[in-house]
Design an enzyme around this catalytic site. Sequence first.
Site, PDB file in Angstrom:
ATOM      1  N   CYS A  28      40.572  19.103  32.457  1.00 28.10           N
ATOM      2  CA  CYS A  28      39.400  18.237  32.465  1.00 28.10           C
ATOM      3  C   CYS A  28      39.060  17.954  33.925  1.00 28.10           C
ATOM      4  CB  CYS A  28      39.643  16.967  31.665  1.00 28.10           C
ATOM      5  SG  CYS A  28      41.031  15.979  32.247  1.00 28.10           S
ATOM      6  N   MET A  29      38.431  16.836  34.230  1.00 23.80           N
ATOM      7  CA  MET A  29      37.992  16.590  35.599  1.00 23.80           C
ATOM      8  C   MET A  29      39.158  16.394  36.560  1.00 23.80           C
ATOM      9  SD  MET A  29      34.531  14.321  35.574  1.00 23.80           S
ATOM     10  CE  MET A  29      35.291  12.853  34.916  1.00 23.80           C
TER      11      MET A  29
END
Length: 493
Positions: A28-29
């Site tokens: 994810c980020m």
Amino acid sequence: MRNDPASTATAVLARVGGPANVTSVTHCMTRLRLALADPAAADERALRAVPGVLGVVAAGTDWQIVLGPGAVDAVTAAVTTAVTTAPARPASAPAPAPGAGPATDSGAGPDGGTADQEARAAGQGALVKERLRRRDATPFKAALRRVANVFVPLIPALIGCGILAGLNGLLLNAGLLPGLTPALSAIASAFMALIAVFVGVNTAKEFGGTPVLGGAVAAVVVYPGVAKVTAFGVHLAPGQGGVLGALAAAFLATRVEKWCRGRVPGALDVLLTPTVTVLVPGLVTLYGLMYAAGAVATATGTAANWLLTTTGAVAGLVLGALFLPLVMLGLHQALIPLHATLIDQQGYTVLLPLLAMAGAGQVGAALAVYVRLRHDVPLRTTIRSALPAGLLGVGEPLIYGVSLPLGRPFLTACAGGAAGGAFVGFFAMLGTEVGATAIGPSGWALFPLLTGNRGPGAAVAVYGGGLLTGYAVGFAATYLFGFTHRPRTPADA
């Protein structure tokens, strides 16, 4: 100095049992997410000590390594390359213990001497580690993580389309570039219009089905032709049930597909299994799931609005206080279906701005640590590098690099988030709702996406006041109560 992604990837893989022990790689980020075939082969303590690793969240076979924004993309690419090119571990060969060298008989006596004793001790240690990990991996946490795994791959598109939607809204309000805004609207809205299909694909992938079949069943939810179908005496509406309906439909499709695979003769499998997998869940979706999911979605929106208008300050306080622990456990992404449901219903989610206050408390706490521990050069360097990401709503670098290792500042950061949430919730009680038109960024990055029942101007003002409140309370609480003793100064030497 920035860590080399290839070196970080090599070090991470060496401490999770090697590339052959990794069954899937996503990110994810801020987090590299690995699924491990044998969790007992991983060494969590050694993994935390790898330069560039900010934190580790382990639950059963699901391991999340926090690397921070930017770095996670490069390390994930290097890990993916290593995993896809590594030879598979033979099924009969046990996973090596972390840090173990080649097996040898040296030192073993006729009664099963030192080598056998060490092997038995290592085996007992692995069993203890696995028992502890299973105790932490409760069914509820495991279910939330699986739901999060469905939505995490969608985050880049959610962020990109959300930013474009916010930019398009600004241009429309200002009356600028009228020839471009229809194109921007189409680009920003297309993904959200078909998000059910992507949810279906990822759900089938996560639960062991054929991704395209999950997508095919979930596509029923958004197909315009469903308006001609009557269920429970009313015509269905395209998109009814939203991502909740798509998630349920695709999950049902995986169960039907697995049932068929074990019963349909091989010669007919290629024809019958896909047909039954699409037909049966498709009918159940039309004549049950869409109606039920639509009712749940409506109840979710009603409950969220009631909660904020009647107990807004209390609700904001609780949500703002609890979000950092959810981020720490890696469970925050499981809230994406709720945000998507609210956006589909009323055009914005009122939960995201409230939860974003947790990041404000974290920033305030980090600033207080920076001021109080002014002689701790390494920690202040960490804060300076992680603060920009924190201001943009990415809290993991500050959580794992600053507040969580110190202990009390993590709790005082939660207090700052609670204060900011209470501020925003209080204005909701007064009739001013603050919502986000898209999912993804928070902190300062959320400003272009803000709107509400009284327009974007009021929403921006309330949200900004909430951020300032979170900063101030997080700073004050940490400065006053975040340390068990007075920080040392040169005069104490």
